[in-house]
Every structure is written in structure tokens, then in C-alpha cells.
Motif scaffolding. Structure first.
Motif, short mmCIF file in Angstrom:
data_model
loop_
_atom_site.label_atom_id
_atom_site.label_comp_id
_atom_site.label_asym_id
_atom_site.label_seq_id
_atom_site.Cartn_x
_atom_site.Cartn_y
_atom_site.Cartn_z
N LYS A 216 1.55 -1.50 -9.94
CA LYS A 216 2.03 -2.84 -9.57
C LYS A 216 0.99 -3.55 -8.72
O LYS A 216 0.24 -2.95 -7.99
CB LYS A 216 3.34 -2.70 -8.79
N LYS A 217 0.94 -4.79 -8.84
CA LYS A 217 0.03 -5.60 -8.04
C LYS A 217 0.53 -5.66 -6.61
O LYS A 217 1.72 -5.73 -6.36
CB LYS A 217 -0.09 -6.99 -8.61
N SER A 218 -0.40 -5.59 -5.65
CA SER A 218 -0.06 -5.60 -4.23
C SER A 218 -0.71 -6.79 -3.56
O SER A 218 -1.86 -7.13 -3.86
CB SER A 218 -0.53 -4.30 -3.57
N ASP A 219 0.03 -7.39 -2.63
CA ASP A 219 -0.50 -8.52 -1.88
C ASP A 219 -1.37 -8.06 -0.74
O ASP A 219 -2.29 -8.77 -0.32
CB ASP A 219 0.66 -9.36 -1.33
N ALA A 220 -1.08 -6.87 -0.19
CA ALA A 220 -1.83 -6.42 0.99
C ALA A 220 -3.08 -5.64 0.61
O ALA A 220 -4.04 -5.60 1.36
CB ALA A 220 -0.94 -5.55 1.86
N LEU A 222 -6.24 -4.81 -2.01
CA LEU A 222 -7.06 -5.17 -3.16
C LEU A 222 -7.34 -3.91 -3.99
O LEU A 222 -7.42 -3.99 -5.21
CB LEU A 222 -8.38 -5.80 -2.69
N LYS A 224 -6.07 0.29 -3.87
CA LYS A 224 -5.31 1.33 -3.19
C LYS A 224 -6.04 2.69 -3.28
O LYS A 224 -7.07 2.82 -3.94
CB LYS A 224 -3.91 1.46 -3.79
N ALA A 244 -6.51 -7.07 1.60
CA ALA A 244 -6.72 -8.51 1.33
C ALA A 244 -7.15 -9.24 2.57
O ALA A 244 -7.99 -10.16 2.50
CB ALA A 244 -5.42 -9.11 0.75
N ASP A 245 -6.59 -8.90 3.73
CA ASP A 245 -6.90 -9.58 5.00
C ASP A 245 -7.87 -8.70 5.77
O ASP A 245 -7.51 -7.60 6.16
CB ASP A 245 -5.62 -9.81 5.79
N ASN A 272 -13.37 -5.80 4.37
CA ASN A 272 -12.06 -5.53 3.80
C ASN A 272 -11.85 -4.02 3.53
O ASN A 272 -10.77 -3.63 3.11
CB ASN A 272 -11.87 -6.30 2.48
N GLU A 296 3.65 -2.52 3.32
CA GLU A 296 3.20 -1.86 2.11
C GLU A 296 2.44 -0.57 2.46
O GLU A 296 1.80 -0.47 3.50
CB GLU A 296 2.29 -2.80 1.30
#
Length: 1071
Positions: A216-220, A222, A224, A244-245, A272, A296
Motif C-alpha cells: 500500500k502507498k504510505s504518506d509518511a 517514501l 519502507k 516524506a518529511d 529523508n 504509521e
């Protein structure tokens, strides 16, 4: 099987696979894997293995395997063919094994393994075959022996390529899953073999799941974490993610617990990218890791690969003798590795092995030491690691000591030197010398030496006390060498000169007993012979006899007679010489009475008596004479002198005129007074001679036709009675008497009737010999011959009886003569014991004598022998008298002891009177067994009484007397002090769950999975170490997850704990 200490490269059979047509080489790697040979598709390929079995007891076995488990022997046919050749023409016995693959196809590519086995030794070699082109022939050469004494199998050379050499490529980390995704299914097995993956099926299952799962795509994040990471033990691993941040913080968790930065765990943040570095990985780092960013998470599994510990030098069979130390040595691939030792399937550790076994580690070497091996140590020993095992057999034999020269019997004389010498095969063997069962102690006269294999016992100035049985007993061996020392001393006769003249004359009064004891010395005991002139005096029974023992010879004359007088000689002989002595026996007695006593003249009141000296003076000078007189017809004699009269003429005075007198004379010497002489003719003191009246007696036999008278006395007798002697028995005779005086004879007076002549009746009398007046003791089996003389007329009638009953026993013989009765027993039995009575009867007169015979034998053993008490170095023994005393009194007991180690018996007490004794001076730390012999006059019992128990002499030290205390009641119901914890583990990696419980009595533990009792499942191993309970699960799978519980139950109650086990799917890597 025997232990051999040869080098492995000289003894172990080696398997050396090599191509027949091309040159091979090794890849420079630590595990020495073979370079990959190739085969041409559609052509044939042949592999050849040669085994040198010249020293092998049995034919070796070859096995060809493809992959991990596929036995190619079951696939033999057109495609795979096998061949075995044995060359009998060569001096070296070589077996050749060939495996041929006909028309190679793509499916023939992969890993292969050949295994060679000889008895319980084996080794293997693996090689990879790729299908490309060319015909390859591989040759394997086996050397060494594989018999019962064979070493281990070891490959000395590996397969080498012929056409092209493999290039050395630097190792780079590769992702096996990436390779498998792009590979064809037919290459899966080759890839797994190349990268050391053993669980190919599990790997393919996980690969299938990875292909189905779409991340699944993760927002936190880039990027895993990967699903799993693998790292070798001792190395470091980097776990990195991209967020990502770039400014957002992250947290790292291990098995749900947050990780804090340390020297082991290093956090890095570059842009990152967030990285967790784990240094020096070990098994505790084998866990599930999470990277948390906000809400996450990114999961991964880290697997720490620990290479299996293999055995590089296996165990060797051992063969030893009892009492020796044995070492089993095994060498493993890593230092500090755990090696488990087992004997016949039972684990050996410091708790269970005790002092018999010791464990030693020296780097990679692990040693099991068996102290003082015994028969109980025989068996199979295993050394196990997590990567292999090795076994060896131990054979223990009893100690054997070869006797090269035994000790011999010695015969020495006084003051000489005696040397006992023996030689044994072991130069280091020690021992002790014994004399009659007692250890010989060195002294100035006795010397004991040990030089090399020779043992000596030297005795200077040998004395009679040194004679006996000598033995040498080697320490630690069931062996004894014995010999006898015979003391040789010339015989010598020691005559006591007191009471005898210079010419060894012995004077004995007639009728008395002569008992002459002559002391005799000499070794061996000399033979004694007494003679009177040339006639040998017999031993045993008789009036004149000899009684002898080892040191004394007695010459005995019962009731000495004049015929016993003479010259006697004694001679003693033995191998060392001879000695003789002479002595004269002189028999003295009272003299004979004077002869021809007569009255030569008479006076008015006196009479002169004259006599002749006696014919025998008794052997001593005559001192004089004593005279007596009496009136004719009077029984009373009157002494005429009290002092001896030396002359042979005596004038008797103070007599009455006209009265008839009679005189008699006694002879006196130094022994005594003789019997009275014959009475003189009556005489009468008178002034003138009167006439003398005498009597003549006539006798005649009665005949049917005529009578004939015969005169009975030659000279007239003055008495009015006369005894006629020499008459024939049974005849009837008449007697007549005529008076005679100076005027002539009177008419005869005849008996009115005839007299029948009969024998004079003599009352029976039994003369019991002195030695039969007391109880006669004989041993079982001996001869008994008893002679009892008796007298009586006419011949007495003799009868024998036993215990008051007429003797009818056929085993007891009797014989009767005119003068004695004999009782004889050829072989005495105990039933012959009793009172024997001899009765002799003459008409109505009876005489009897009793003989008491006791037949004895050795007693039986004591009963109920036991050790009653042990204190210090002392042991108290008790026993009961034997049931069979041998028909005589028990005079003592002999006690012997034996150490349970050596089983050698030594006498500690002799002639003990009581049924019990105390044995002292026992050695601390030893265990003793005792036996007791009973003893009577026949000797020791044949069989001893063995003690029912043993005496263990414990080592004593300082003892602390603790104050009394009240014992605490520790009984309690089970209670878990440490519960089970939930676990999350990775499939394929062994795990364990633990808890702790206490309770008394010891509770019974039951493990359950999903409320079902776990039985004898080999997948599970349950351990209980001092209340710490562990359930080990071997390579758990998905189906091993669930609820696990542990229940403890005892008589006071029960308790239970439970936990949840989650098993996550992952990869299994070869370790």
C-alpha cells in the motif's frame, strides 16, 4: 576395536573426486567448494570414484545423491546407470564406482553428493553440475583403510573443472528473492543450493505470498523497510527507510520495545533517510523490528545466521584395561562451541557424571576423560553439536600382567642367604611380598628391591622362623606368585644327662614305667628310629613303644621287666644329615629270696639257721637279710631282727624247748625286700635228738583193668597238706598218704572216693591300657584298632555292646583270642561315636570295661555373620556358632577381611573364643567384606561364613554440631513465580517459552497447546531445571501458533499460566 594414535592423514580413507579427462582446481574459499562442472545437453557424462581398501576389513559402500534427499540408486535405469569394478590383479585392493548420466537434459543440472561408508565411518563430497556442453568424466579416489581400526573418511581433493577456470569475483550482497523472481522454475533448486538455502519449499511459499501482496502507498514513508534482513553472527546490519518529511522524528522498536541509542544501536538521520545500525549481531538481535513515524509503521524481521558447529576431527574407538584413564577427543569448527556428550543414549554432564567423568575444553578441542575405567564404562560414546555428531566405542578389559619369571621354592641351611626373584612384563608394576599372608617389612636382615621388571626379596642369616609360604602380589592385578622357603637344619639329638651316668645308663625299677623324652631338632623334621640291638622298636601300641612328634621323641616301657634291659640306640635323619646316640637301660628289682634255708643245729632254747645267697641280687648289691620264725601250725610269724643281718648264718634264740618251729629268710637290697624264702624243715629246740615224722603222698589213676600208684612227692613233707601239680585234666584219680619216721612207713590212708581233675578257676579281669582309660578321639575316615588284654580261666566268653545295646553294626569288627579282644573300624564315621562295653565272663563271674570313642571332623561355617557397627577405623562383627560343630567343642574362630577393590583376603583375628570381635586399623575410604572360619580340634571349617553386609570406613573430619532446630514445613501448593510471556516469532527459527514454579512436594508439570496436552512430539522439548520450566519449539511453522499453557499439580493444589504465541512467515536461510 583398539585406539590408534596415528595421524589422520595416514589412517583416514580419503575421497578425492577428480575429472578423468580434464584438470580440476579448487576455488580459494574457506569452505573449499568445488568449481561448477558443466555437461553438454544430449550427451553422456560419467563420474568415477576409486576406493583404496587394502586395509579395510569389509567392502566400502558408495551412495550417490542429488539435491538434499534424492537417492539416485532408486532411479537406476536407462537414464542413470551405475557400475562397480574390483581389480584383483593389483597389489592394492581398489574398488571403482561409476555413475553415468545418459543423454544429459536440463533437469540433470543441480547439486550432487557422493557418500562413502566403511563400518561406522563416513564422509561426503558435494559438487554442482550445469548443463552446457562437453563430456566430463570425474574420478574419485579413496585411500586408506576402513576396517574395524579405520580412521575417519575425509575428502582430500575435490572436483575441478577442465576447460575453463572460474574467475574470482568479489562477494556482494544479493537478494535471493530478486533472483528467484526472475529465474525459471527449473533453476530454483540450483539457486537454493548455490546460496545455501535448505528449506526450498518454505522459500517458494514465501515467494508466492510476496508476489500476491501489493504494498500500500504510505504518506509518511517514501521507502519502507524490506520484509526481512539476514546477517551473519558477529557482523553489523543497516536498517534504513526514507521518510516524506525530512524533519519528522522516527522511533525504532524491537519486539514492541523502544530502542535507545547506544554503542550497539546507532541512529543516523541524513536528509529523508533514517538508518538503524546494529553492531556485532548475536542471537538476541534475532527479532522483529519496527520503524514508527507518527501513526504509521514499517515492519521487518532480522535473522542472525549462526553457522553450524561441525566436527572436524571425530572420535576414535578406545580399547584399554581396567584402572587406566581414557580420553575421548573431538575437534569442532569453532572455539567455545557447546558439545554435548552422551553414553549409550544418556547425556553426561557435571551433575550426572560425578567424579568418574571429567570434561575439558582446549580451544576447538573438547575432551571427555574417563577416570580409572571399569567394565561399567563399556559402551558407545557420542559427541553432538548443532552441526554434526561423532561416536566411538570403548572396550575395557581386565588388567593382565605377564609373568616372565616366577618365584621358585628354596631350601637353605642356617645362616645362609635366601633370595626370591620374579620378573613381570610391566616395569612400573609395584607390589608387596607376603609371608604366610602377612606383609613382609624390610629390615637390616630382610631387603626388598625393585629394578626394572625384576622384584627381589633377600633374607640374610636364614633362621628356622623364616620358613614358610612366600608370595608376591602385584598392585592392581588379580595375580599372585607363590613359593615355599624350606629351612634345612641337620638333625641333632639333645639328651638330658641329669640322672644318668657318663655312659648314658638309665636305671629303672622293675614294674615301673620308663618314659624317656628326647628333644630333637632339625629342618625338615627328621625321621626317628629306636633300636634294641638290631631290632627296631615300633611306634604306636605295645608295652615297649615309641611316640614321636616334630620336636620330641618319647621312648616308653610300660611295667619294666628284666627282659627290657639292654643297649638301646636312637638315630635321626633328614636330607641335611644324620645323628645317633646310645643309652643303656638297666632294670633293677628286689632280689630273689635266699635258697636252701635249713637248721643245722639246735640247742635247748636256740637253733642255728643257714642259707645260701639268692641266685639274683636284683641288679644292686645285697645289703643283708631279715629272718622270721613261727610255731608249726600257727599263721603268725615273728620277726627276729629289725636291722639287716649281713651273714648267711643266724642263731635264733629265746625258743621253747620241745616246740616245733619253722624259719624263713628275706633278702634286702637297695630296691627293697624280697619275697620270703621257702620255709625250713621244722625243728625243735631240745637237748637230745627225737624221732622225725614226715609224710609221703601217693596218687594213682583209675583204670578199668589195673591199678598203678605213683609217688607224688620226692621228699617227705612235714605239713598235713600237699598240692599235687601237673595232673591231667578230666581224669578221675585216687590219693593215699603214708606217714614216715625213722622207723619206716605207716600203712597208707586212701581217699574214700576218686577225685575228678579240673582246671583251676581264675576270675576274669580286663586290663585296660592307660591311653584307653580316657575318651578316644578319632577323625572321620581314620582307622580305629583297639586291643584290650584280659585274663581268666577257663577261657572267658567276650561280648561287645554299644550304648547298652548288643553290637550288631557290620562296619565295626571284633575279634577275640585267649588273652585279648580287638575292636576295629576300617573307616570311622560320626555314627560310630559312643560308649563301647567289653564284657568277659567265666562261669558266673563277670568283668566289664567301657571305652568311649568320639569321631570328629571339621565344623561347619558360622551363621548370620554381619557387621554390627562401624566407628572410626574399627568395625564390630557378630555371628552365631555353626549348626554343625563337627561332634566336638568349637575352640575358636578365625576372622579375615578383604578390601572390595582388591578382593584379597587377610587374616586379622585367630583363635577368637567369642562369637564376635572388633577389627581395627581399617583404611579410611575403603569398603571391607569379612568372612569367619570356625575351628575345632580338627582345624578350620572348609567353608567360611561371609558377612551379610560390608563395612564402609568413611573419611572423618572436623564435625560441627549444629544446635537443634525445628524443621520448617516447606510443603506448599504449586505457584508460578514467573508467568509465561506472549511471544511473536518467525517461522522456521527455533524458539522457547519459559516460566518458573515452586511447590512442595514437587509438582507434576503438564504443557498444553490450545488446551490439548502436548505428548511425546519430537518437535517439542520440555525441560525442568530447579523449577524453571522451558518449552522449546523446533522450527515452528504457522500451525504452531496459538495459546500455550502450563499447569502444575501436586497433592496440595494446582496452578496454571498461559501465553499466546504468534508465528510470522519469513525466509529460512542455511546456517
Amino acid at each position: 576395536t583398539r585406539q590408534r594414535n596415528k595421524r589422520t592423514d595416514e589412517r583416514a580413507p580419503r575421497v578425492a573426486p577428480r575429472p578423468r579427462l580434464q584438470t580440476a582446481e579448487r576455488v580459494p574459499a574457506e569452505d573449499q567448494q568445488l568449481s561448477q562442472p558443466s555437461a553438454t545437453k544430449g550427451k553422456d557424462i560419467t563420474f568415477v570414484a576409486k576406493v583404496d581398501s587394502s586395509n579395510m576389513a569389509k567392502k566400502p559402500t558408495m551412495k550417490w545423491v542429488k539435491g538434499k534427499w534424492l537417492d539416485l540408486g532408486s532411479k537406476a535405469g536407462k537414464h542413470v546407470q551405475f557400475k562397480e569394478v574390483y581389480d584383483r590383479n593389483t597389489k592394492v585392493r581398489i574398488y571403482t564406482y561409476e555413475m553415468s548420466i545418459i543423454k544429459v537434459v536440463d533437469g540433470d543440472a543441480g547439486g550432487y553428493r557422493c557418500e562413502v561408508t566403511a563400518k561406522d565411518k563416513s564422509d561426503s563430497c558435494t559438487f554442482e553440475v550445469s548443463v552446457e556442453g562437453g563430456l566430463d568424466v570425474y574420478s574419485l579416489h579413496f585411500s586408506g583403510d576402513a576396517g574395524e581400526d579405520a580412521g575417519e573418511l575425509d575428502f582430500s581433493a575435490l572436483l575441478k573443472k577442465r576447460e575453463k577456470k572460474q574467475k574470482v569475483v568479489e562477494e556482494v550482497e544479493v537478494d535471493v528473492f530478486v533472483i528467484l523472481k526472475d529465474a525459471k522454475p527449473c533453476d530454483y533448486e540450483r539457486i537454493a543450493f548455490e546460496y545455501g538455502i535448505t528449506d526450498l519449499r518454505g522459500l517458494l511459499k514465501r515467494l508466492k505470498k510476496m508476489k500476491k501482496v501489493e504494498p500500500k502507498k504510505s504518506d509518511a514513508f517514501l521507502r519502507k523497510l524490506d520484509a526481512a534482513y539476514s546477517v551473519d553472527k558477529g557482523k553489523k546490519i543497516h536498517l534504513s527507510v526514507e521518510v516524506a518529511d525530512p524533519n519528522i522524528p522516527v522511533r525504532w522498536l524491537k519486539n514492541g520495545q523502544e530502542i535507545k541509542p547506544s554503542a550497539k544501536y546507532v541512529f543516523e538521520s541524513v536528509g529523508n533517510k533514517r538508518t538503524l545500525t546494529i553492531n556485532k549481531c548475536n542471537q538476541s538481535d534475532d527479532a522483529a523490528y519496527e520503524c514508527v513515524v507518527g501513526e504509521e509503521k514499517s515492519f521487518t524481521e532480522v535473522f542472525v545466521k549462526e553457522p553450524p558447529v561441525t566436527i572436524t576431527k571425530p572420535l576414535d574407538d578406545a580399547h584399554t584395561v581396567a584402572g587406566q584413564k581414557v580420553e575421548f577427543e573431538v575437534e569442532v569448527s569453532e572455539e567455545g562451541a557447546n558439545v554435548k556428550w552422551m553414553k549409550d543414549g544418556v547425556e553426561l554432564n557435571k551433575e550426572t557424571a560425578g567424579s568418574r567423568y571429567r570434561f575439558k575444553k582446549d580451544g576447538k578441542r573438547h575432551i571427555l576423560i574417563v577416570n580409572e575405567a571399569t567394565k561399567d564404562d563399556i559402551g558407545t560414546y557420542h559427541a553432538l553439536t548443532n552441526g554434526g555428531e561423532s561416536k566411538a566405542e570403548l572396550e575395557v578389559e581386565d588388567k593382565e600382567l605377564e609373568v616372565l619369571q616366577s618365584i621358585a621354592d628354596l631350601t637353605v641351611k642356617a645362616a645362609e642367604q635366601a633370595v626370591f626373584k620374579c620378573e613381570v612384563s610391566d616395569e612400573n608394576a609395584t607390589g608387596k611380598w607376603l609371608k604366610d599372608g602377612v606383609e613382609v617389612q624390610p629390615s637390616d636382615r630382610v631387603k626388598i628391591t625393585h629394578f626394572g621388571r625384576t622384584h627381589k626379596l633377600m633374607i640374610d642369616d636364614v633362621a628356622p622362623s623364616d620358613a614358610g609360604d612366600y608370595s608376591f602380589v602385584p598392585d592392581g592385578y588379580a595375580l599372585s606368585l607363590s613359593a615355599k622357603l624350606n629351612f634345612l637344619d641337620p638333625p641333632k639329638i639333645h639328651l638330658d644327662a641329669s640322672g644318668r651316668g657318663s655312659d648314658n645308663t638309665i636305671t629303672v625299677v622293675a614294674g615301673n614305667k620308663l618314659s624317656l623324652d628326647v628333644e630333637i631338632t632339625g629342618e625338615p623334621a627328621p625321621t626317628v628310629c629306636w633300636r634294641k640291638g638290631n631290632q627296631v622298636v615300633s611306634e604306636g601300641e605295645g608295652r615297649v613303644r615309641v611316640e614321636s612328634n616334630k620336636s620330641l621323641s618319647s621312648f616308653i616301657i610300660e611295667g619294666a621287666e628284666r627282659g627290657d634291659e639292654g643297649l638301646y640306640s636312637i638315630s635321626v635323619t633328614n636330607p641335611a644329615g644324620e645323628d645317633t646316640a646310645e643309652l643303656t637301660v638297666k632294670i633293677v628289682d628286689v632280689p630273689n629270696p635266699p635258697e636252701n634255708v635249713r637248721c643245722t643245729s639246735v640247742g635247748e632254747y636256740s637253733g642255728t639257721i643257714t642259707w645260701d645267697p639268692p641266685a639274683f641280687d636284683g641288679g644292686v648289691p645285697i645289703k643283708g637279710y631279715l629272718m622270721e620264725r613261727r610255731k608249726v601250725g600257727s599263721p603268725r610269724w615273728t620277726k627276729l631282727n629289725f636291722d639287716v643281718h649281713e651273714s648267711t648264718t643266724y642263731e635264733a634264740k629265746r625258743m621253747i624247748e620241745g616246740v616245733l618251729y619253722e624259719m624263713r629268710v628275706f633278702t634286702v637290697n637297695g630296691v627293697g625286700v624280697s619275697q620270703p624264702s621257702a620255709t625250713s624243715q621244722p625243728f625243735m629246740p631240745i637237748g637230745a635228738w627225737p624221732f622225725v615224722i614226715s609224710t609221703m603222698v601217693n596218687q594213682r589213676r583209675l583204670f578199668t583193668q589195673r591199678d598203678q600208684w605213683a609217688q607224688a612227692n620226692e621228699e617227705p613233707v612235714g605239713k598235713n597238706q600237699y598240692r599235687v601239680k601237673g595232673l591231667p585234666l578230666g581224669e578221675r584219680m585216687l590219693f593215699r598218704v603214708t606217714a614216715v619216721n625213722i622207723a619206716g612207713r605207716s600203712p597208707p590212708a586212701t581217699l574214700s572216693q576218686a577225685v575228678t581233675i579240673r582246671e583251676v578257676v581264675e576270675n576274669p579281669k580286663i586290663r585296660v591300657p592307660r591311653h584307653l582309660r580316657s575318651k578316644l578321639i578319632a577323625r572321620v575316615g581314620e582307622k580305629v584298632n583297639l586291643v584290650l588284654p584280659f585274663q581268666g580261666k577257663p577261657r572267658p566268653v567276650a561280648t561287645w555292646s554299644k550304648d547298652g545295646v548288643l553290637l550288631e553294626d557290620k562296619t565295626v569288627g571284633t575279634r577275640t583270642s585267649d588273652v585279648d579282644a580287638i575292636l576295629f573300624i576300617r573307616s570311622a564315621e560320626r555314627t560310630h561315636s559312643g560308649k563301647y562295653t567289653l564284657s568277659v565272663r567265666v562261669e558266673d563271674t563277670l568283668d566289664s570295661a567301657d571305652l568311649h570313642i568320639q569321631v570328629v571332623e571339621k565344623p561347619g561355617p558360622p551363621v548370620a555373620v554381619r557387621v554390627a557397627d562401624v566407628w572410626g577405623t574399627n568395625a564390630a562383627l557378630e555371628w552365631k556358632p555353626p549348626k554343625d560343630d563337627g561332634n566336638c567343642e568349637i575352640i575358636g574362630y578365625t576372622v579375615q577381611k578383604a578390601d572390595m577393590k582388591t578382593k584379597d583376603w587377610f587374616t586379622v583375628v585367630e583363635h577368637n573364643r567369642r562369637p564376635g570381635c572388633t577389627v581395627s586399623d581399617l583404611v579410611m575410604g575403603n569398603e571391607y567384606l569379612f568372612r569367619v572360619f570356625s575351628e575345632n580340634i580338627c582345624g578350620l571349617s572348609v567353608v567360611p561364613g561371609i558377612s551379610e553386609n560390608t563395612a564402609v570406613v568413611t573419611k572423618t573430619g572436623l564435625s560441627h554440631h549444629r544446635p537443634p532446630f525445628k524443621e520448617m514445613d516447606v510443603n506448599c501448593p504449586p505457584k508460578f513465580t514467573a508467568p509465561l510471556m506472549d511471544r511473536s516469532v518467525v517461522a522456521g527459527y527455533s524458539t522457547a517459552i519459559s516460566c518458573a514454579v515452586r511447590g512442595c512436594p514437587k509438582p507434576k508439570i503438564t504443557w498444553m497447546k490450545n488446551n490439548m496436552i502436548i505428548g511425546e512430539d519430537p518437535k517439542f522439548m520440555m525441560q525442568n531445571n530447579q523449577g524453571v520450566l522451558t518449552l522449546s519449539i523446533r522450527k515452528p511453522g504457522a500451525f504452531d501458533g496459538g495459546k500455550y499453557s502450563c499447569r502444575a499439580v501436586n497433592d496440595l493444589g494446582e496452578d496454571a499460566v498461559e501465553c499466546k504465541l504468534e508465528v510470522h512467515g519469513t525466509l529460512n536461510f542455511l546456517t
